[in-house]
Design a protein around this motif. Structure first.
Motif, mmCIF file in Angstrom:
data_model
loop_
_atom_site.group_PDB
_atom_site.id
_atom_site.type_symbol
_atom_site.label_atom_id
_atom_site.label_comp_id
_atom_site.label_asym_id
_atom_site.label_seq_id
_atom_site.Cartn_x
_atom_site.Cartn_y
_atom_site.Cartn_z
ATOM 1 N N ASP A 1 67.779 33.492 19.128
ATOM 2 C CA ASP A 1 66.885 34.585 18.755
ATOM 3 C C ASP A 1 65.420 34.209 18.912
ATOM 4 O OD1 ASP A 1 68.894 36.414 18.127
ATOM 5 O OD2 ASP A 1 69.110 35.614 16.110
ATOM 6 N N VAL A 2 65.160 32.895 19.011
ATOM 7 C CA VAL A 2 63.788 32.396 19.148
ATOM 8 C C VAL A 2 63.801 31.253 20.153
ATOM 9 C CG1 VAL A 2 61.879 31.251 17.957
ATOM 10 C CG2 VAL A 2 63.219 32.966 16.748
ATOM 11 N N ILE A 3 62.805 31.240 21.043
ATOM 12 C CA ILE A 3 62.636 30.072 21.911
ATOM 13 C C ILE A 3 61.253 29.483 21.656
ATOM 14 C CG2 ILE A 3 64.220 30.794 23.722
ATOM 15 C CD1 ILE A 3 61.785 31.644 25.368
ATOM 16 N N TYR A 4 61.151 28.185 21.832
ATOM 17 C CA TYR A 4 59.883 27.498 21.625
ATOM 18 C C TYR A 4 59.261 27.215 22.980
ATOM 19 C CZ TYR A 4 61.513 27.295 16.905
ATOM 20 O OH TYR A 4 61.960 27.670 15.664
ATOM 21 N N LEU A 5 57.991 27.516 23.079
ATOM 22 C CA LEU A 5 57.310 27.456 24.373
ATOM 23 C C LEU A 5 56.815 26.061 24.734
ATOM 24 C CD1 LEU A 5 55.298 30.766 23.987
ATOM 25 C CD2 LEU A 5 57.561 30.447 24.981
ATOM 26 N N GLY A 6 56.661 25.204 23.767
ATOM 27 C CA GLY A 6 56.313 23.797 23.884
ATOM 28 C C GLY A 6 55.648 23.313 25.145
ATOM 29 N N LYS A 7 56.418 22.661 26.017
ATOM 30 C CA LYS A 7 55.880 21.977 27.197
ATOM 31 C C LYS A 7 55.155 22.926 28.145
ATOM 32 C CE LYS A 7 57.428 18.321 30.207
ATOM 33 N NZ LYS A 7 58.609 17.626 30.746
ATOM 34 N N GLN A 8 55.686 24.129 28.320
ATOM 35 C CA GLN A 8 55.041 25.088 29.211
ATOM 36 C C GLN A 8 53.631 25.418 28.724
ATOM 37 O OE1 GLN A 8 58.164 25.371 28.121
ATOM 38 N NE2 GLN A 8 59.413 25.490 29.939
ATOM 39 N N VAL A 9 53.470 25.527 27.424
ATOM 40 C CA VAL A 9 52.148 25.809 26.855
ATOM 41 C C VAL A 9 51.223 24.622 27.079
ATOM 42 C CG1 VAL A 9 50.862 26.214 24.716
ATOM 43 C CG2 VAL A 9 52.984 27.464 25.152
ATOM 44 N N LEU A 10 51.686 23.435 26.764
ATOM 45 C CA LEU A 10 50.843 22.243 26.887
ATOM 46 C C LEU A 10 50.389 21.989 28.317
ATOM 47 C CD1 LEU A 10 52.683 19.831 24.437
ATOM 48 C CD2 LEU A 10 50.579 21.126 24.033
ATOM 49 N N ASN A 11 51.132 22.488 29.280
ATOM 50 C CA ASN A 11 50.760 22.319 30.687
ATOM 51 C C ASN A 11 49.876 23.454 31.194
ATOM 52 O OD1 ASN A 11 52.147 19.912 31.067
ATOM 53 N ND2 ASN A 11 54.053 20.966 31.515
ATOM 54 N N SER A 12 49.421 24.310 30.307
ATOM 55 C CA SER A 12 48.674 25.503 30.730
ATOM 56 C C SER A 12 47.302 25.621 30.075
ATOM 57 C CB SER A 12 49.503 26.751 30.411
ATOM 58 O OG SER A 12 50.743 26.700 31.047
ATOM 59 N N LYS A 13 46.603 24.508 29.946
ATOM 60 C CA LYS A 13 45.262 24.545 29.348
ATOM 61 C C LYS A 13 44.334 25.390 30.204
ATOM 62 C CE LYS A 13 45.361 20.046 27.134
ATOM 63 N NZ LYS A 13 44.751 18.707 27.085
ATOM 64 N N VAL A 14 43.416 26.075 29.542
ATOM 65 C CA VAL A 14 42.437 26.900 30.243
ATOM 66 C C VAL A 14 41.108 26.835 29.487
ATOM 67 C CG1 VAL A 14 43.034 29.052 29.035
ATOM 68 C CG2 VAL A 14 42.078 29.168 31.318
ATOM 69 N N THR A 15 40.021 26.850 30.225
ATOM 70 C CA THR A 15 38.706 26.905 29.587
ATOM 71 C C THR A 15 38.364 28.369 29.305
ATOM 72 O OG1 THR A 15 37.500 27.135 31.665
ATOM 73 C CG2 THR A 15 37.918 24.873 30.876
ATOM 74 N N GLU A 16 37.437 28.596 28.419
ATOM 75 C CA GLU A 16 37.015 29.973 28.125
ATOM 76 C C GLU A 16 36.473 30.651 29.379
ATOM 77 O OE1 GLU A 16 34.606 30.691 24.647
ATOM 78 O OE2 GLU A 16 35.613 29.040 23.602
ATOM 79 N N THR A 17 35.725 29.914 30.171
ATOM 80 C CA THR A 17 35.145 30.467 31.394
ATOM 81 C C THR A 17 36.241 30.917 32.364
ATOM 82 O OG1 THR A 17 33.238 29.002 31.150
ATOM 83 C CG2 THR A 17 33.591 29.984 33.325
ATOM 84 N N ASP A 18 37.234 30.053 32.570
ATOM 85 C CA ASP A 18 38.330 30.413 33.475
ATOM 86 C C ASP A 18 39.169 31.555 32.915
ATOM 87 O OD1 ASP A 18 37.536 28.552 35.337
ATOM 88 O OD2 ASP A 18 38.944 27.012 34.647
ATOM 89 N N LEU A 19 39.340 31.588 31.611
ATOM 90 C CA LEU A 19 40.089 32.680 30.984
ATOM 91 C C LEU A 19 39.382 34.016 31.199
ATOM 92 C CD1 LEU A 19 42.407 33.715 29.237
ATOM 93 C CD2 LEU A 19 40.999 33.181 27.236
ATOM 94 N N ILE A 20 38.083 34.031 31.021
ATOM 95 C CA ILE A 20 37.305 35.259 31.227
ATOM 96 C C ILE A 20 37.415 35.716 32.680
ATOM 97 C CG2 ILE A 20 34.950 36.197 31.290
ATOM 98 C CD1 ILE A 20 34.435 34.407 28.766
ATOM 99 N N LYS A 21 37.300 34.778 33.619
ATOM 100 C CA LYS A 21 37.441 35.125 35.042
ATOM 101 C C LYS A 21 38.809 35.738 35.317
ATOM 102 C CE LYS A 21 34.381 31.554 36.867
ATOM 103 N NZ LYS A 21 34.347 30.282 37.610
ATOM 104 N N GLU A 22 39.834 35.145 34.749
ATOM 105 C CA GLU A 22 41.201 35.630 34.955
ATOM 106 C C GLU A 22 41.380 37.031 34.362
ATOM 107 O OE1 GLU A 22 45.027 35.660 36.357
ATOM 108 O OE2 GLU A 22 43.525 34.134 36.784
ATOM 109 N N LEU A 23 40.885 37.246 33.170
ATOM 110 C CA LEU A 23 41.056 38.543 32.514
ATOM 111 C C LEU A 23 40.235 39.641 33.173
ATOM 112 C CD1 LEU A 23 41.196 37.431 28.783
ATOM 113 C CD2 LEU A 23 43.107 38.000 30.294
ATOM 114 N N LYS A 24 39.136 39.295 33.803
ATOM 115 C CA LYS A 24 38.331 40.292 34.504
ATOM 116 C C LYS A 24 39.053 40.878 35.702
ATOM 117 C CE LYS A 24 33.634 39.054 33.243
ATOM 118 N NZ LYS A 24 32.338 38.609 33.747
ATOM 119 N N LYS A 25 40.077 40.192 36.192
ATOM 120 C CA LYS A 25 40.849 40.695 37.329
ATOM 121 C C LYS A 25 41.625 41.943 36.955
ATOM 122 C CE LYS A 25 41.559 36.091 39.281
ATOM 123 N NZ LYS A 25 42.599 35.068 39.575
ATOM 124 N N TYR A 26 41.822 42.153 35.672
ATOM 125 C CA TYR A 26 42.618 43.293 35.224
ATOM 126 C C TYR A 26 41.711 44.346 34.693
ATOM 127 C CZ TYR A 26 46.151 39.722 35.644
ATOM 128 O OH TYR A 26 46.939 38.727 36.122
#
Length: 75
Positions: A50-75
């Motif tokens: 009923d629940v999965i833990y995202l663990g390793k996938q999350v830790l491998n997906s660091k993002v800076t605020e600047t890159d996050l803003i750039k990514e979100l502006k695409k939408y």
């Protein structure tokens, strides 16, 4: 991630990404998931949990605020 929540957003064709923040270090983690086939969907499809833990996938997906803003502006 809870199965019910995932099935709701996936079943209703709601666009989604996963954004996590480490409470201690304030590091951001950004996971962009393919709508049709992604590892979260695959995890729930192949198990009865009923629940999965995202663990390793999350830790491998660091993002800076600047890159996050750039990514979100695409939408």
């Amino acid at each position: 991630m809870e199965r019910d929540f995932f099935e709701y957003i996936d079943g209703n064709s709601i666009p989604y990404v996963i954004l996590c923040e480490d409470d201690n270090t304030h590091v951001l983690y950004y996971l962009k998931l393919n709508k049709k086939a992604n590892w979260v969907k695959s995890c729930f499809d192949t198990c009865d949990k009923d629940v999965i833990y995202l663990g390793k996938q999350v830790l491998n997906s660091k993002v800076t605020e600047t890159d996050l803003i750039k990514e979100l502006k695409k939408y």
